[in-house]
Design a protein around this motif. Structure first.
Motif, PDB file in Angstrom:
ATOM      1  N   ASP A  59      20.229  31.421  27.602  1.00 19.32           N
ATOM      2  CA  ASP A  59      18.999  30.640  27.559  1.00 19.32           C
ATOM      3  C   ASP A  59      19.216  29.306  28.277  1.00 19.32           C
ATOM      4  O   ASP A  59      20.275  29.064  28.852  1.00 19.32           O
ATOM      5  N   ASP A  60      18.213  28.462  28.244  1.00 18.98           N
ATOM      6  CA  ASP A  60      18.264  27.207  28.996  1.00 18.98           C
ATOM      7  C   ASP A  60      18.538  25.984  28.131  1.00 18.98           C
ATOM      8  O   ASP A  60      18.248  24.851  28.531  1.00 18.98           O
ATOM      9  N   LYS A  61      19.096  26.188  26.957  1.00 22.71           N
ATOM     10  CA  LYS A  61      19.434  25.046  26.114  1.00 22.71           C
ATOM     11  C   LYS A  61      20.479  24.161  26.805  1.00 22.71           C
ATOM     12  O   LYS A  61      21.344  24.665  27.532  1.00 22.71           O
ATOM     13  N   PRO A  62      20.441  22.852  26.570  1.00 24.61           N
ATOM     14  CA  PRO A  62      21.505  21.983  27.081  1.00 24.61           C
ATOM     15  C   PRO A  62      22.858  22.426  26.521  1.00 24.61           C
ATOM     16  O   PRO A  62      22.941  22.998  25.429  1.00 24.61           O
ATOM     17  N   ASN A  70      19.600  23.137  19.080  1.00 26.76           N
ATOM     18  CA  ASN A  70      19.285  22.361  20.287  1.00 26.76           C
ATOM     19  C   ASN A  70      20.250  22.555  21.450  1.00 26.76           C
ATOM     20  O   ASN A  70      19.916  22.188  22.582  1.00 26.76           O
ATOM     21  N   TYR A  71      21.445  23.088  21.166  1.00 30.02           N
ATOM     22  CA  TYR A  71      22.463  23.175  22.213  1.00 30.02           C
ATOM     23  C   TYR A  71      23.166  24.529  22.208  1.00 30.02           C
ATOM     24  O   TYR A  71      23.290  25.177  21.167  1.00 30.02           O
ATOM     25  N   ASN A  72      23.654  24.907  23.373  1.00 27.45           N
ATOM     26  CA  ASN A  72      24.753  25.856  23.463  1.00 27.45           C
ATOM     27  C   ASN A  72      26.042  25.030  23.436  1.00 27.45           C
ATOM     28  O   ASN A  72      26.091  23.930  24.006  1.00 27.45           O
ATOM     29  N   ILE A  73      27.080  25.550  22.780  1.00 26.20           N
ATOM     30  CA  ILE A  73      28.282  24.747  22.551  1.00 26.20           C
ATOM     31  C   ILE A  73      29.517  25.460  23.090  1.00 26.20           C
ATOM     32  O   ILE A  73      29.788  26.619  22.749  1.00 26.20           O
ATOM     33  N   LYS A  79      26.162  33.465  18.285  1.00 31.92           N
ATOM     34  CA  LYS A  79      25.505  33.293  19.572  1.00 31.92           C
ATOM     35  C   LYS A  79      25.315  31.809  19.888  1.00 31.92           C
ATOM     36  O   LYS A  79      24.890  31.034  19.035  1.00 31.92           O
ATOM     37  N   GLY A  80      25.640  31.434  21.105  1.00 31.85           N
ATOM     38  CA  GLY A  80      25.464  30.057  21.538  1.00 31.85           C
ATOM     39  C   GLY A  80      26.670  29.165  21.291  1.00 31.85           C
ATOM     40  O   GLY A  80      26.661  27.992  21.684  1.00 31.85           O
ATOM     41  N   TYR A  81      27.691  29.716  20.651  1.00 31.67           N
ATOM     42  CA  TYR A  81      28.909  28.943  20.359  1.00 31.67           C
ATOM     43  C   TYR A  81      30.109  29.752  20.811  1.00 31.67           C
ATOM     44  O   TYR A  81      30.327  30.879  20.358  1.00 31.67           O
ATOM     45  N   ILE A  82      30.880  29.187  21.749  1.00 28.42           N
ATOM     46  CA  ILE A  82      32.053  29.893  22.241  1.00 28.42           C
ATOM     47  C   ILE A  82      33.269  28.993  22.143  1.00 28.42           C
ATOM     48  O   ILE A  82      33.209  27.800  22.446  1.00 28.42           O
TER      49      ILE A  82
END
Length: 357
Positions: free
Chosen positions: A184-187, A215-218, A234-237
């Motif tokens: 996605d396009d999250k900051p 609010n963020y990908n991390i 998802k969104g956290y690596i």
């Protein structure tokens, strides 16, 4: 044969500048040797470099506190000095560049005995113990912060600014997006706790993970042995450590949370990355990172939060404030010009190498 020798280790910060300089001097026709410890991070970072011969020596830890190990350290340093001297006699480098750390002390001592000129680079606001011990034997001392000039021998010291790795400007955000799997396009919030990781930062991120992921990908560089499989969402690596991929991850990142090691934070400024700095506590350090962070905050390059102030709530608020102020921070960072520090250091190394020859 033209030859230079580099040293420095203990942390990635004591090696990164060397990895920036070595390829540049190799292009000028110099053969390169590196002296480091047997098992330090410098060995991990240097041995893969093409055309660099790595030499391991004994080193003491040079502790500032009382420990029974302190009585063994002088013998380790003495052994390391003779090992380094043997390398210098065999390889006959024309000049030595020292980045500091415990392993550099016996190398600088051996250089004095072998009459090989030494240039020392001090990254932090105030000099570390290893560099302080080495200063009397150095021919030239180079500083990253102008304020550091108050803490070094004036007659043989020079403020040169930060030495930035050129490859960091060649990052590929698409490669990083593919690597991380963000769709996605999250900051993107990039979190770095130093080469060994930070329990304080790791805990703050994971305690606030649900809220931050709204609010963020991390991207979390959590340090060796600090991955937590329970947080694979998802969104956290998580990565324990990255090397060549760092330039791509930095290109993708919108905001950075980091320790306040000098090399890293100057790289963030050069890349115009708004940063929240959480410096290493005075309880476990000499306070150099706190001074680094304070300097950057004064210049409008960063926000900072001392480790003792980090709570679940204060950390989340600090990230939100960083987000709100990011354009203002970028404006201040635009005024910072990446100086031609690397080229100047290479010129100095060549001058001293010719003087030796």
């Amino acid at each position: 044969m033209k030859r230079m020798l580099f040293t420095g280790g203990g942390t990635a910060g004591h090696v990164i500048v060397n990895t920036a300089l070595i390829p540049a001097v190799q292009k000028k026709g110099y053969d390169i040797d590196y002296i480091g410890s047997y098992n330090g991070i410098e060995k991990e970072l240097i041995t893969p470099m093409k055309g660099v011969e790595y030499h391991s020596i004994s080193t003491g830890k040079l502790r500032r506190y009382m420990s029974k190990e302190n009585f063994k350290d002088p013998f380790k340093v003495a052994k390391g000095t003779f090992q380094a001297l043997s390398v210098l006699k065999r390889k006959k480098p024309g000049v030595i560049f020292s980045k500091g750390g415990f392993v550099s002390v016996p190398v600088v001592l051996a250089a004095k005995l072998a009459r090989v000129p030494v240039l020392i680079h001090e990254s932090d606001y105030t000099p570390g113990l290893a560099n302080k011990l080495s200063f009397p034997f150095a021919d030239r001392i180079l500083t990253t912060f102008p304020e550091t000039m108050k803490h070094v021998p004036e007659k043989k010291s020079e403020y040169i600014g930060a030495i930035i790795r050129e490859e960091l400007f060649l990052g590929d955000a698409d490669a990083a997006r593919e690597m991380t799997g963000f769709s996605d396009d999250k900051p993107v919030l990039l979190v770095m706790g130093g080469s060994t990781g930070s329990e304080t930062i790791n805990t703050a991120i994971r305690d606030n993970l649900d809220q931050l992921l709204l609010n963020y990908n991390i991207i979390h560089l959590c340090g060796k042995g600090h991955r937590e499989e329970a947080y694979n969402v998802k969104g956290y690596i998580q990565y324990e450590y990255v090397k060549d991929e760092l330039k791509d991850l930095l290109k993708l990142a919108d905001l950075v949370v980091s320790r306040a090691g000098a090399n890293a934070i100057f790289e963030f400024v050069a890349l115009k990355k708004p940063m929240l700095l959480i410096p290493l506590s005075r309880k476990v350090s000499r306070g150099d990172q706190i001074l680094n962070a304070q300097s950057f905050e004064r210049q409008g390059f960063a926000h900072s939060l001392e480790e003792e102030q980090v709570t679940k709530k204060s950390f989340l608020e600090a990230v939100r404030k960083l987000d709100e102020d990011q354009e203002q921070l970028k404006t201040h960072m635009e005024k910072y010009e990446v100086e031609k520090s690397k080229e100047h250091v290479i010129e100095l190394l060549e001058q001293y190498e010719k003087r030796k020859g």
